[in-house]
Design an enzyme around this catalytic site. Sequence first.
Site, PDB file in Angstrom:
ATOM      1  N   PHE A 162      23.139 -53.295  32.519  1.00  0.00           N
ATOM      2  CA  PHE A 162      24.516 -52.955  32.799  1.00  0.00           C
ATOM      3  C   PHE A 162      24.885 -51.403  33.166  1.00  0.00           C
ATOM      4  O   PHE A 162      23.886 -50.688  32.605  1.00  0.00           O
ATOM      5  CB  PHE A 162      25.336 -53.521  31.982  1.00  0.00           C
ATOM      6  CG  PHE A 162      25.298 -52.769  30.670  1.00  0.00           C
ATOM      7  CD1 PHE A 162      26.028 -51.865  30.088  1.00  0.00           C
ATOM      8  CD2 PHE A 162      24.473 -53.527  29.557  1.00  0.00           C
ATOM      9  CE1 PHE A 162      25.931 -51.286  28.917  1.00  0.00           C
ATOM     10  CE2 PHE A 162      24.293 -52.882  28.352  1.00  0.00           C
ATOM     11  CZ  PHE A 162      24.875 -52.011  27.956  1.00  0.00           C
ATOM     12  N   THR A 163      25.827 -50.858  33.925  1.00  0.00           N
ATOM     13  CA  THR A 163      26.114 -49.647  34.207  1.00  0.00           C
ATOM     14  C   THR A 163      27.441 -49.368  33.345  1.00  0.00           C
ATOM     15  O   THR A 163      28.233 -50.240  33.038  1.00  0.00           O
ATOM     16  CB  THR A 163      26.418 -49.443  35.565  1.00  0.00           C
ATOM     17  OG1 THR A 163      27.548 -50.228  36.082  1.00  0.00           O
ATOM     18  CG2 THR A 163      25.150 -49.436  36.337  1.00  0.00           C
ATOM     19  N   SER A 218      30.732 -51.698  35.138  1.00  0.00           N
ATOM     20  CA  SER A 218      31.215 -52.013  36.592  1.00  0.00           C
ATOM     21  C   SER A 218      30.169 -53.193  36.987  1.00  0.00           C
ATOM     22  O   SER A 218      30.419 -54.200  37.650  1.00  0.00           O
ATOM     23  CB  SER A 218      30.948 -50.978  37.410  1.00  0.00           C
ATOM     24  OG  SER A 218      29.795 -50.341  37.570  1.00  0.00           O
ATOM     25  N   HIS A 219      28.785 -53.205  36.472  1.00  0.00           N
ATOM     26  CA  HIS A 219      28.014 -54.098  36.747  1.00  0.00           C
ATOM     27  C   HIS A 219      27.178 -54.575  35.569  1.00  0.00           C
ATOM     28  O   HIS A 219      26.798 -53.868  34.707  1.00  0.00           O
ATOM     29  CB  HIS A 219      26.809 -53.522  37.960  1.00  0.00           C
ATOM     30  CG  HIS A 219      27.168 -53.082  38.957  1.00  0.00           C
ATOM     31  ND1 HIS A 219      28.088 -51.857  39.303  1.00  0.00           N
ATOM     32  CD2 HIS A 219      26.991 -53.477  40.284  1.00  0.00           C
ATOM     33  CE1 HIS A 219      28.607 -51.748  40.500  1.00  0.00           C
ATOM     34  NE2 HIS A 219      27.769 -52.572  41.301  1.00  0.00           N
ATOM     35  N   ASN A 220      26.902 -55.807  35.645  1.00  0.00           N
ATOM     36  CA  ASN A 220      26.398 -56.452  34.568  1.00  0.00           C
ATOM     37  C   ASN A 220      25.258 -57.693  35.017  1.00  0.00           C
ATOM     38  O   ASN A 220      25.987 -58.612  35.472  1.00  0.00           O
ATOM     39  CB  ASN A 220      27.238 -56.638  33.386  1.00  0.00           C
ATOM     40  CG  ASN A 220      26.448 -57.091  31.941  1.00  0.00           C
ATOM     41  OD1 ASN A 220      25.265 -57.098  31.848  1.00  0.00           O
ATOM     42  ND2 ASN A 220      27.268 -57.570  31.151  1.00  0.00           N
TER      43      ASN A 220
END
Length: 333
Positions: free
Chosen positions: A101-102, A87-89
Amino acid sequence: MKDEFLKIIQSSFPLEKRPFEDIAKRLNSTEEEILNLYKNLKEEKIIRQTSAILETKKVGYKSTLVAFSVKDIEKAAEIINTHPGVSHNYERNHEIFNLWFTLAVPEDSKLGIEKTIEILANVTNAEQCIILPTIKMFKIGVVLDTTASSVEKENIKRREYKDINLTQLHKDIMYYLQKDIMPVKEPFKEIVETLNIDYDTFFEEINNLLEAGYIRRFATILNHRKAGFTANAMVVWNVPDEVVNGVGEELSQYKSVSHCYIRPRYQNWHYNLFSMIHGKSEDEVNQVIIEISKKFNIKDFKPLYSTREFKKSRIEYFSKSFNEWEENFSKNL
């Protein structure tokens, strides 16, 4: 009115047949005016998305924060971003770990989270990797208040959840609630018609899912920079284990802190408390960091600013894309 409107929809978007009419009444405005405001803020990219925010663990997914040390960061980010659970990077300004990242995978994942990370590390030629799952969560939720001071505090209410028997209808509702809300009078109409249920049943089951903790909240997420919060730092703190719970509880009360967690230490990583701090400038963020470090007498800390955003999007839970990624990726190994 704009600031008050953004506060309302970030905190809790009304779960009503005509939510924009509900907001209009609160702001002494008209439904049409609020719809136009919402539409304009979306067109200006200030509003990123309005949808359900699901509780990853509760809906059967395992998740973690991961940090890689890579040389070709653009290529590595491109590969990592293909996974539907990322979702996040971000690129962050750490001297060793530059890509953060997640990652989330469903409980029926054939690879599992550790093997998935191992594969991603191999194909991106990561020189080092640390896996940082949440040990304890103190706060998660971004409400960017343009009227608040950067060091203003708030009370965090701890929720108690009820038990429910999760049905296929619940899963279908959660799947469709992940879709972005459009600027129309009845934004939930299409979902209700697709599920062939009435509004009363629809909202009753959503409230059940909220009370059971499957849906964390239904709210708007802003594009931080477009909303005026041009700086954010993931600040990592080395806090003695015997006091980290108390520090985490207090730190999470700062309005400028959107996320606060305890994560594991490693031989090559001794920070155990993580916090996301937002501000209208780097100086403002640094002001909060200095105040926190003095207040809790923490001398060993590091602000990791995001220098590039490679990905930021909601995970689409209950999607076939997870199995498809694993199947397709396995073919290319």
